[in-house]
Design a protein around this motif. Structure first.
Motif, PDB file in Angstrom:
ATOM      1  N   ALA A 138       0.344  -1.484  -0.323  1.00 27.56           N
ATOM      2  CA  ALA A 138       0.170  -0.190   0.060  1.00 27.56           C
ATOM      3  C   ALA A 138       0.508   1.985  -0.016  1.00 27.56           C
ATOM      4  N   ALA A 139       2.064   1.473   0.664  1.00 31.14           N
ATOM      5  CA  ALA A 139       3.000   2.756   0.427  1.00 31.14           C
ATOM      6  C   ALA A 139       3.255   2.583  -0.439  1.00 31.14           C
ATOM      7  N   ALA A 140       3.515   1.319  -1.051  1.00 34.65           N
ATOM      8  CA  ALA A 140       4.425   2.115  -2.747  1.00 34.65           C
ATOM      9  C   ALA A 140       3.239   2.518  -3.447  1.00 34.65           C
ATOM     10  N   ILE A 141       2.171   2.334  -3.786  1.00 31.75           N
ATOM     11  CA  ILE A 141       1.100   2.233  -4.229  1.00 31.75           C
ATOM     12  C   ILE A 141       0.697   3.425  -3.870  1.00 31.75           C
ATOM     13  N   ARG A 142       0.558   4.115  -3.024  1.00 30.97           N
ATOM     14  CA  ARG A 142       0.756   5.379  -3.071  1.00 30.97           C
ATOM     15  C   ARG A 142       1.557   6.621  -2.961  1.00 30.97           C
ATOM     16  N   PHE A 143       2.574   5.652  -3.019  1.00 34.54           N
ATOM     17  CA  PHE A 143       4.076   7.351  -3.620  1.00 34.54           C
ATOM     18  C   PHE A 143       3.933   7.289  -5.029  1.00 34.54           C
ATOM     19  N   TYR A 144       3.528   5.535  -5.762  1.00 34.11           N
ATOM     20  CA  TYR A 144       3.745   6.044  -6.996  1.00 34.11           C
ATOM     21  C   TYR A 144       2.473   6.834  -7.549  1.00 34.11           C
ATOM     22  N   LEU A 145       1.054   6.653  -6.792  1.00 35.85           N
ATOM     23  CA  LEU A 145      -0.167   7.751  -7.389  1.00 35.85           C
ATOM     24  C   LEU A 145       0.388   8.649  -7.151  1.00 35.85           C
TER      25      LEU A 145
END
Length: 279
Positions: free
Chosen positions: A254-261
């Protein structure tokens, strides 16, 4: 022979798994290496269930617009795939990430989940903003292998644990890992960032994909992730000339998803990859 209109409809559904999968299936169509078991062109219920045989391995694909497909489709998939399970050839099954009922079926049939996640494409500004860094930029050196092992094991520990993957693969496979890093460095596809003698992070690219982008846990939350990302985008777009840049992220990250978005990446595909391991 597949009619052109049907071909394009199928490929648009397959693209929801990933652009690379679409390219693979398109190539299989050109070589008549694909079997279409079901193709529904209804705008509401459209979907496809097919199988590609390539170099001795069977690759099944299912992608439907409705998240929960009806029981008739589930029964068709089950009855169709069972003979391939009983066969001795390797078997993989990639399902659109939203098709939960099919994913449940695939697991019930004994397939092992490999990865469930999303594919993103960069849609931010070009040319890229320049972010100066005081970090030292290097390629991979054999003397730094232990630093890379520590970086990857600590950065990916929770992700690997959450997905049931090995948490010590890098430590147990240093020879293979070292060869991969050296090859990527030789082809200008690996860049590492250092603060003195401390490895802060690194990224690895493959074609037009950012394959890995990792920051040591001690340096996370300090903006280094964005520094690495902008450097990678600059290499891929400005230097290597790719018009689009892609990456894959595990659903559990989830942290990586938020970062890329947050950094102008947009979700374009969702996948759930499985492999059937023969006894």
């Amino acid at each position: 022979m597949i009619a052109e209109q049907q071909k394009q409809s199928i490929l648009s559904l397959i693209a929801r798994l990933s652009p690379n999968t679409e390219v693979f299936v398109r190539a299989a169509m050109e070589k008549s290496g694909i079997t279409i078991f079901l193709h529904d062109e209804n705008p509401i219920t459209s979907g496809v269930f097919c199988l590609v045989r390539w170099e001795g391995t069977n690759y099944a694909y299912a992608s439907f617009m409705q998240d929960m497909v009806d029981d008739q489709v589930i029964r068709l998939i089950e009855s169709t795939i069972r003979p391939y399970i009983e066969d001795n050839d390797p078997l993989c099954f990639n399902v659109y990430g939203g098709n939960k009922s099919i994913i449940e079926l695939v697991k019930k049939l004994g397939f092992t989940p490999d990865m469930e996640g999303y594919e993103f494409v960069y849609q931010g500004q070009v040319p890229l903003e320049f972010v100066p860094t005081k970090l030292t930029i290097k390629a991979f050196e054999q003397s730094a292998l232990e630093d890379f092992v520590t970086l990857f094991e600590q950065s990916y520990y929770q992700l690997n644990k959450d997905n049931g993957w090995s948490v010590d693969w890098y430590a147990n496979n240093k020879g293979i890992f070292s060869e991969r890093l050296a090859l990527k460095s030789q082809t200008d596809e690996l860049v590492s960032f250092w603060s003195g003698d401390r490895l802060v992070g690194t990224y690895i690219i493959s074609g037009k994909y950012i394959q890995d982008l990792v920051v040591h846990p001690e340096y996370q939350g300090l903006g280094y992730g964005k520094t690495l990302l902008l450097h990678a985008l600059n290499l891929l777009i400005e230097q290597k000339g790719h018009q689009s840049v892609y990456l894959r992220v595990a659903k559990s990250n989830a942290a990586a998803i938020r970062f890329y978005l947050r950094n102008h990446f947009v979700e374009i595909a969702s996948f759930a990859e499985h492999t059937f391991h023969k006894n």
